[in-house]
Design a protein around this motif. Structure first.
Motif, mmCIF file in Angstrom:
data_model
loop_
_atom_site.group_PDB
_atom_site.id
_atom_site.type_symbol
_atom_site.label_atom_id
_atom_site.label_comp_id
_atom_site.label_asym_id
_atom_site.label_seq_id
_atom_site.Cartn_x
_atom_site.Cartn_y
_atom_site.Cartn_z
ATOM 1 N N GLN A 75 2.427 -55.558 -18.710
ATOM 2 C CA GLN A 75 3.047 -55.133 -17.681
ATOM 3 C C GLN A 75 4.290 -55.807 -17.353
ATOM 4 O OE1 GLN A 75 2.479 -52.462 -14.964
ATOM 5 N NE2 GLN A 75 4.505 -53.251 -14.831
ATOM 6 N N LYS A 76 5.444 -55.190 -17.215
ATOM 7 C CA LYS A 76 6.886 -55.728 -16.927
ATOM 8 C C LYS A 76 6.930 -55.865 -15.464
ATOM 9 C CE LYS A 76 9.226 -53.636 -21.177
ATOM 10 N NZ LYS A 76 10.441 -52.932 -21.371
ATOM 11 N N VAL A 77 7.474 -57.288 -15.378
ATOM 12 C CA VAL A 77 7.642 -57.661 -13.963
ATOM 13 C C VAL A 77 9.115 -58.244 -13.747
ATOM 14 C CG1 VAL A 77 6.771 -58.791 -11.944
ATOM 15 C CG2 VAL A 77 5.339 -58.143 -13.770
ATOM 16 N N CYS A 78 9.791 -57.884 -12.661
ATOM 17 C CA CYS A 78 11.234 -58.126 -12.478
ATOM 18 C C CYS A 78 11.276 -58.753 -11.079
ATOM 19 C CB CYS A 78 12.236 -57.130 -12.565
ATOM 20 S SG CYS A 78 13.858 -57.735 -12.091
ATOM 21 N N PHE A 79 11.781 -60.130 -10.860
ATOM 22 C CA PHE A 79 11.808 -60.915 -9.495
ATOM 23 C C PHE A 79 13.293 -60.665 -9.182
ATOM 24 C CE2 PHE A 79 7.958 -62.263 -11.180
ATOM 25 C CZ PHE A 79 7.106 -62.542 -10.013
ATOM 26 N N PHE A 80 13.652 -60.105 -7.870
ATOM 27 C CA PHE A 80 15.004 -60.142 -7.549
ATOM 28 C C PHE A 80 15.164 -61.390 -6.481
ATOM 29 C CE2 PHE A 80 14.425 -55.862 -8.986
ATOM 30 C CZ PHE A 80 15.727 -55.424 -9.540
ATOM 31 N N LEU A 81 15.753 -62.431 -6.913
ATOM 32 C CA LEU A 81 15.952 -63.789 -6.258
ATOM 33 C C LEU A 81 17.050 -63.673 -5.118
ATOM 34 C CD1 LEU A 81 14.553 -66.336 -8.108
ATOM 35 C CD2 LEU A 81 13.299 -65.065 -6.677
ATOM 36 N N VAL A 82 17.217 -63.524 -4.016
ATOM 37 C CA VAL A 82 18.385 -63.279 -3.133
ATOM 38 C C VAL A 82 18.598 -64.482 -2.218
ATOM 39 C CG1 VAL A 82 19.869 -61.615 -1.920
ATOM 40 C CG2 VAL A 82 18.529 -60.840 -3.703
ATOM 41 N N ASP A 83 19.691 -65.234 -2.565
ATOM 42 C CA ASP A 83 19.847 -66.309 -1.345
ATOM 43 C C ASP A 83 20.558 -65.891 -0.458
ATOM 44 O OD1 ASP A 83 19.752 -69.341 -0.874
ATOM 45 O OD2 ASP A 83 22.039 -69.135 -1.273
ATOM 46 N N GLN A 84 19.993 -66.351 0.856
ATOM 47 C CA GLN A 84 20.910 -65.913 1.959
ATOM 48 C C GLN A 84 21.493 -67.266 2.838
ATOM 49 O OE1 GLN A 84 19.244 -61.516 3.381
ATOM 50 N NE2 GLN A 84 18.744 -63.365 4.742
ATOM 51 N N SER A 85 21.359 -68.252 2.044
ATOM 52 C CA SER A 85 21.705 -69.465 2.689
ATOM 53 C C SER A 85 23.016 -69.764 3.151
ATOM 54 C CB SER A 85 21.470 -70.865 1.925
ATOM 55 O OG SER A 85 22.052 -70.909 0.663
ATOM 56 N N GLU A 86 24.012 -68.845 2.655
ATOM 57 C CA GLU A 86 25.343 -69.002 2.704
ATOM 58 C C GLU A 86 25.786 -70.624 2.605
ATOM 59 O OE1 GLU A 86 26.560 -65.581 5.355
ATOM 60 O OE2 GLU A 86 25.466 -66.856 6.474
ATOM 61 N N ASN A 87 25.335 -71.147 1.582
ATOM 62 C CA ASN A 87 25.817 -72.570 1.371
ATOM 63 C C ASN A 87 25.763 -73.087 -0.020
ATOM 64 O OD1 ASN A 87 24.900 -75.709 0.985
ATOM 65 N ND2 ASN A 87 25.293 -75.619 2.989
ATOM 66 N N GLU A 88 26.899 -73.339 -0.553
ATOM 67 C CA GLU A 88 27.335 -73.609 -2.058
ATOM 68 C C GLU A 88 26.499 -74.570 -2.569
ATOM 69 O OE1 GLU A 88 28.962 -71.588 -4.423
ATOM 70 O OE2 GLU A 88 28.831 -70.049 -2.537
ATOM 71 N N ASN A 89 25.979 -75.670 -1.825
ATOM 72 C CA ASN A 89 25.403 -76.673 -2.434
ATOM 73 C C ASN A 89 23.803 -76.059 -2.690
ATOM 74 O OD1 ASN A 89 27.358 -78.698 -2.388
ATOM 75 N ND2 ASN A 89 26.987 -79.582 -0.488
ATOM 76 N N GLU A 90 23.360 -75.419 -1.565
ATOM 77 C CA GLU A 90 22.063 -74.937 -1.828
ATOM 78 C C GLU A 90 21.885 -73.880 -2.939
ATOM 79 O OE1 GLU A 90 17.917 -73.858 -1.263
ATOM 80 O OE2 GLU A 90 19.036 -75.702 -0.554
ATOM 81 N N TYR A 91 22.861 -72.960 -2.944
ATOM 82 C CA TYR A 91 22.908 -72.223 -3.818
ATOM 83 C C TYR A 91 22.967 -72.783 -5.486
ATOM 84 C CZ TYR A 91 24.005 -67.891 -6.668
ATOM 85 O OH TYR A 91 24.111 -66.913 -7.593
ATOM 86 N N ASN A 92 23.549 -74.007 -5.492
ATOM 87 C CA ASN A 92 23.840 -74.382 -6.774
ATOM 88 C C ASN A 92 22.490 -75.120 -7.320
ATOM 89 O OD1 ASN A 92 26.338 -73.916 -7.386
ATOM 90 N ND2 ASN A 92 27.127 -75.675 -6.346
ATOM 91 N N LYS A 93 21.625 -75.489 -6.359
ATOM 92 C CA LYS A 93 20.438 -75.965 -6.407
ATOM 93 C C LYS A 93 19.414 -74.834 -6.993
ATOM 94 C CE LYS A 93 20.371 -79.763 -3.073
ATOM 95 N NZ LYS A 93 19.918 -80.086 -1.755
ATOM 96 N N VAL A 94 19.375 -73.704 -6.153
ATOM 97 C CA VAL A 94 18.720 -72.469 -6.627
ATOM 98 C C VAL A 94 19.242 -71.885 -8.130
ATOM 99 C CG1 VAL A 94 18.298 -70.042 -6.032
ATOM 100 C CG2 VAL A 94 18.408 -71.812 -4.390
ATOM 101 N N LEU A 95 20.448 -71.999 -8.520
ATOM 102 C CA LEU A 95 21.183 -71.715 -9.581
ATOM 103 C C LEU A 95 20.399 -72.786 -10.884
ATOM 104 C CD1 LEU A 95 23.114 -69.962 -10.962
ATOM 105 C CD2 LEU A 95 24.948 -71.398 -10.662
ATOM 106 N N LYS A 96 20.340 -73.887 -10.363
ATOM 107 C CA LYS A 96 19.896 -74.595 -11.736
ATOM 108 C C LYS A 96 18.499 -74.255 -11.903
ATOM 109 C CE LYS A 96 19.268 -79.699 -12.504
ATOM 110 N NZ LYS A 96 19.265 -80.972 -11.927
ATOM 111 N N GLU A 97 17.618 -74.197 -11.043
ATOM 112 C CA GLU A 97 16.329 -73.993 -11.250
ATOM 113 C C GLU A 97 16.202 -72.568 -11.704
ATOM 114 O OE1 GLU A 97 13.488 -75.454 -10.513
ATOM 115 O OE2 GLU A 97 14.273 -77.082 -9.266
ATOM 116 N N TRP A 98 17.042 -71.430 -11.591
ATOM 117 C CA TRP A 98 17.050 -70.357 -12.105
ATOM 118 C C TRP A 98 17.357 -70.162 -13.685
ATOM 119 C CZ3 TRP A 98 21.309 -67.360 -14.050
ATOM 120 C CH2 TRP A 98 20.986 -65.906 -14.253
ATOM 121 N N LYS A 99 18.268 -71.188 -13.958
ATOM 122 C CA LYS A 99 18.891 -71.234 -15.401
ATOM 123 C C LYS A 99 17.714 -72.067 -16.068
ATOM 124 C CE LYS A 99 24.081 -71.632 -14.679
ATOM 125 N NZ LYS A 99 24.936 -72.382 -14.697
#
Length: 299
Positions: free
Chosen positions: A43-67
């Motif tokens: 089974q194929k599975v796709c997760f759509f992670l969407v950040d709503q923090s509107e904070n670049e520092n927080e988004y960069n932390k998420v981006l690091k985990e995602w990468k």
């Protein structure tokens, strides 16, 4: 900003899961680790992670985990960000952007979750067994904490499905008008469930499709002012929308003017009420033993 293209995920037999992030980088390691350990078979599975923090520092932390996440076993993660629309409207926006690639359903899931390894397999089994049933929402089972509500162990029917983890029928979702965007947070899952039932779609609980929800709501004594105000405003709004004025007044007396947030709660509720275009009386809504958004959790 990272965007995904529709051709990245063709409209095929893929389980698509929407997760809204809001300062959720601390939860991602456990969530992503559990995703890596999912048994998905073919089974194929796709997760759509969407950040709503509107904070670049927080988004960069998420981006690091995602990468750091490597696509494995047919599991993929798509990352993007959007304005902080709240819970219901946030999920509506993600659905609007991706409905062309969704097939018959999609799943919403909270970021503070640990997925059990057999979750996808059990979801697939339930979907196959329910293919001839007119269902609107299929609630995943939260473990070890669960909502203080029951479900029929034979028919699996329940009064409402928690937005922390639920499978949503796309056609039904569109027909009933998606999430009520007057509700910023808390109670939107109850509202959607009621409208599904009014439209004669079943709301079911899937007892073997389990995930662990690391919710803070297990201890109501620690709820924030924001949570308190939005929960109580939602209680009033839902009563106004589906019950009688007397039910609204009765609930307002229940938490009382002595509540330190009384004026803020009432102001929030009136703002939500003004935006409502239509009231729909639902005779089964008010239950003196059920407080829909308050005391939602029991250990």
């Amino acid at each position: 900003m990272i965007k995904w293209k529709h051709q990245d995920v063709m409209k095929e037999n893929i389980i698509n899961i929407q997760i809204i992030l809001y300062f959720s980088s601390g939860h991602l390691p456990k969530l992503l680790s559990s995703i890596k350990n999912l048994d998905v078979k073919d089974q194929k599975v796709c997760f759509f992670l969407v950040d709503q923090s509107e904070n670049e520092n927080e988004y960069n932390k998420v981006l690091k985990e995602w990468k750091n996440f490597k696509e494995i076993n047919g599991i993929s993660l798509k990352l993007s960000k959007q304005r902080n629309y709240g819970f219901g409207k946030g999920h509506n926006e993600i659905y609007r952007k991706n409905k062309k690639v969704y097939k018959d359903f999609f799943i919403i899931l909270n970021p503070d979750s640990i997925l059990h390894s057999d979750l996808i397999i059990n979801i697939s089994r339930y979907l196959d067994s329910l293919k001839d049933i007119r269902w609107g929402l299929l609630e995943l089972k939260q473990f070890p904490s669960e909502n203080p509500k029951s479900y029929n162990p034979v028919t699996l029917e329940t009064n409402w499905a928690s937005g922390a983890g639920t499978i949503i029928n796309c056609n039904a979702f569109k027909k009933v008008g998606m999430f009520d965007e007057n509700i910023f947070m808390y109670g939107e899952d109850v509202d959607l469930s009621i409208r599904m039932r009014i439209a004669h779609y079943l709301v079911l609980t899937l007892p073997n499709a389990k995930f662990t929800h690391l919710t803070k709501d297990t201890d109501i004594s620690k709820e924030s002012d924001f949570t308190r105000v939005n929960k109580q405003a939602a209680e009033l709004y839902l009563r106004y929308k589906f019950a009688k004025d007397s039910d609204v007044k009765a609930y307002m007396k229940l938490f009382g003017e002595e509540d330190p947030h009384f004026e803020e709660i009432v102001k929030k509720y009136k703002s939500m009420r003004r935006k409502l275009k239509k009231r729909t009386f639902y005779k089964d809504f008010v239950d003196k033993n059920q407080d829909y958004t308050n005391f939602r959790w029991v250990l």
